[in-house]
Write an enzyme that holds these catalytic residues in place. Structure first.
Site, mmCIF file in Angstrom:
data_model
loop_
_atom_site.group_PDB
_atom_site.id
_atom_site.type_symbol
_atom_site.label_atom_id
_atom_site.label_comp_id
_atom_site.label_asym_id
_atom_site.label_seq_id
_atom_site.Cartn_x
_atom_site.Cartn_y
_atom_site.Cartn_z
ATOM 1 N N GLU A 161 0.807 -1.241 0.000
ATOM 2 C CA GLU A 161 0.000 0.000 0.000
ATOM 3 C C GLU A 161 0.828 1.274 0.000
ATOM 4 O O GLU A 161 0.627 2.165 0.819
ATOM 5 C CB GLU A 161 -0.976 -0.027 1.191
ATOM 6 N N ASN A 202 2.230 -4.899 -3.242
ATOM 7 C CA ASN A 202 0.824 -5.259 -3.038
ATOM 8 C C ASN A 202 0.026 -3.982 -2.761
ATOM 9 O O ASN A 202 0.497 -3.096 -2.047
ATOM 10 C CB ASN A 202 0.772 -6.181 -1.801
ATOM 11 N N HIS A 239 -10.343 -5.995 -2.573
ATOM 12 C CA HIS A 239 -11.423 -5.769 -1.595
ATOM 13 C C HIS A 239 -12.555 -5.052 -2.346
ATOM 14 O O HIS A 239 -12.496 -3.846 -2.568
ATOM 15 C CB HIS A 239 -10.927 -4.924 -0.420
ATOM 16 N N GLU A 266 -6.066 -10.596 -1.621
ATOM 17 C CA GLU A 266 -6.876 -10.421 -0.398
ATOM 18 C C GLU A 266 -8.356 -10.306 -0.736
ATOM 19 O O GLU A 266 -9.072 -9.461 -0.196
ATOM 20 C CB GLU A 266 -6.448 -9.146 0.361
ATOM 21 N N ASP A 268 -12.201 -10.145 -1.080
ATOM 22 C CA ASP A 268 -13.501 -10.286 -0.418
ATOM 23 C C ASP A 268 -14.456 -9.380 -1.169
ATOM 24 O O ASP A 268 -14.041 -8.372 -1.737
ATOM 25 C CB ASP A 268 -13.452 -9.980 1.097
HETATM 26 O O1 9MR Z 1 -7.593 -8.287 8.185
HETATM 27 C C1 9MR Z 1 -6.668 -7.483 8.894
HETATM 28 C C2 9MR Z 1 -7.272 -7.011 10.207
HETATM 29 O O2 9MR Z 1 -7.442 -8.114 11.081
HETATM 30 C C3 9MR Z 1 -6.389 -5.971 10.843
HETATM 31 O O3 9MR Z 1 -7.034 -5.442 11.987
HETATM 32 C C4 9MR Z 1 -6.096 -4.877 9.847
HETATM 33 C C5 9MR Z 1 -5.194 -3.825 10.448
HETATM 34 O O4 9MR Z 1 -4.848 -2.851 9.579
HETATM 35 O O5 9MR Z 1 -5.474 -5.425 8.709
HETATM 36 C C6 9MR Z 1 -6.320 -6.296 8.029
HETATM 37 O O6 9MR Z 1 -5.699 -6.765 6.843
HETATM 38 C C7 9MR Z 1 -5.356 -5.775 5.877
HETATM 39 C C8 9MR Z 1 -4.116 -6.249 5.150
HETATM 40 O O7 9MR Z 1 -3.096 -6.549 6.056
HETATM 41 C C9 9MR Z 1 -3.658 -5.242 4.137
HETATM 42 N N1 9MR Z 1 -4.721 -4.867 3.224
HETATM 43 C C10 9MR Z 1 -5.982 -4.495 3.845
HETATM 44 C C11 9MR Z 1 -6.440 -5.563 4.813
HETATM 45 C C12 9MR Z 1 -7.813 -5.210 5.397
HETATM 46 O O8 9MR Z 1 -7.726 -4.075 6.176
#
Ligand code: 9MR
Length: 333
Positions: A161, A202, A239, A266, A268
């Site tokens: 990101e 990513n 997402h 990732e 969903d």
């Molecule tokens: O799914 C993850 C969640 O449990 C955490 O609280 C969160 C913290 O920032 O991160 C989520 O995963 C993220 C991933 O690491 C990077 N891309 C976005 C995902 C969803 O927020």
């Protein structure tokens, strides 16, 4: 007791008069008709995976479902900077080790996630203001984390990101202190730490080819690869919300043309229509160098954003129609 013929006949008439529910298919711990991972491998892809972590693996049917239906795991949180090096030089690998053990014991590929990310970053890193310190800190973090699992991880999200919505650089300690050079520093450290792992950039909102962010990703990655920075792949998180699957095939065609390999990392989809899942599968299947698809969790209610039931299994750990749509799309590809 001796039963007369009359007793037997009337008993069986009674039984047949009771409406009998359709027998449930015997799915055992799979909770689904067929493994989407096995189906995708049969089509020449490397994996169909999900994120998880030891906490989830110890709860409900998560481990059984992952063993039966998925072939790759991404640590949802356990390898992030705040989890692994919350204070300088003090590393904690408890949960990350647990995830890696599950994967190796069960023959699952691992996508390492993530070494350099502005979020879930401890304050001691984000407050660094000089180039030399930040460079050493990044190099040490990357070499210690990736070095620990050297040879066990298929691919790493080396940088997560980094772009803004226009395709420029997001403000972060890494960009603010080091400029674009943080990309070279991170990838060179990653290459040295685990030379055989595939090294990825990513990001999210790379879901349409024409978006400024997608174009910025493509432009930058091509440029960095031409400079010899060892980038192997682009990960598109995926997402999505209802209807967004439609642009995914075009977006992946554009992204996958810019790097040796690519993946949906990732996925969903909130309030998904069947077509959204079909399009997500197509988006990867249509590109020869797209290695696989990872969904961001097993059950809807364990998702980071459970609204709109974005995943493939329901709260009872049953495969949803979305799962069967994915399976059908894979088998048709
Ligand atoms: O799914 C993850 C969640 O449990 C955490 O609280 C969160 C913290 O920032 O991160 C989520 O995963 C993220 C991933 O690491 C990077 N891309 C976005 C995902 C969803 O927020």
């Amino acid at each position: 007791m001796k039963l007369s013929l009359v007793t037997i006949l009337s008993a069986s008439a009674l039984v047949s008069a009771i409406p009998v529910a359709e027998p449930e298919p015997i799915l055992g711990e799979r909770q689904a008709a067929q493994s989407i991972h096995d189906a995708y491998v049969a089509k020449g892809k490397k994996y169909f995976g999900t994120c998880t972590d030891p906490g989830r693996l110890n709860a409900g049917s998560n481990a059984a479902i992952i063993k039966a239906n998925f072939g790759q795991v991404t640590p949802e949180n356990s390898m992030k900077w705040d989890a692994t090096e919350s204070s300088k030089g003090n590393f904690n690998f408890g949960n990350a080790d647990g995830l890696v053990k599950f994967a190796t014991d069960n023959n699952k590929l691992i996508r390492g996630h993530t070494t350099v990310w502005h979020s879930q970053l401890p304050g001691w890193v984000s407050s660094i203001r000089d180039k030399a310190t930040l460079t050493t800190v990044m190099q040490n973090h990357i070499s210690t984390l990736m070095g620990r699992y050297k040879g066990k991880v298929y691919a790493w999200d080396v940088i997560n990101e980094m772009l803004d919505e226009q395709g420029g650089f997001r403000s972060s300690v890494f960009y603010n202190v080091l400029g674009q050079d943080f990309v070279r520093i991170a990838f060179e450290a990653a290459k040295a730490a685990d030379p055989d792992a595939k090294l990825y950039i990513n990001d999210y909102n790379l879901d349409s080819a024409s978006a400024g962010k997608t174009q910025g990703m493509i432009r930058n990655v091509k440029n960095w690869i031409s400079q010899g920075i060892p980038i192997d792949g682009i990960g598109s998180q995926g997402h999505l919300t209802a209807g967004q699957g439609a642009n995914a095939p075009g977006a992946m065609a554009a992204l996958c043309a810019a790097a040796p390999e690519c993946a949906l990392t990732e996925v969903d989809i909130q309030n998904a229509q069947a077509a959204d899942w079909t399009n997500i599968v197509k988006a990867c299947s249509n590109q020869k160098n797209c290695v696989g698809i990872t969904v961001w969790g097993v059950r809807d209610n364990d998702s980071w954003r459970p609204q709109g039931n974005p995943l493939l299994f329901d709260s009872s750990y049953k495969a949803k129609s979305a799962y069967n749509t994915v399976l059908a799309a894979i088998n048709a590809s």
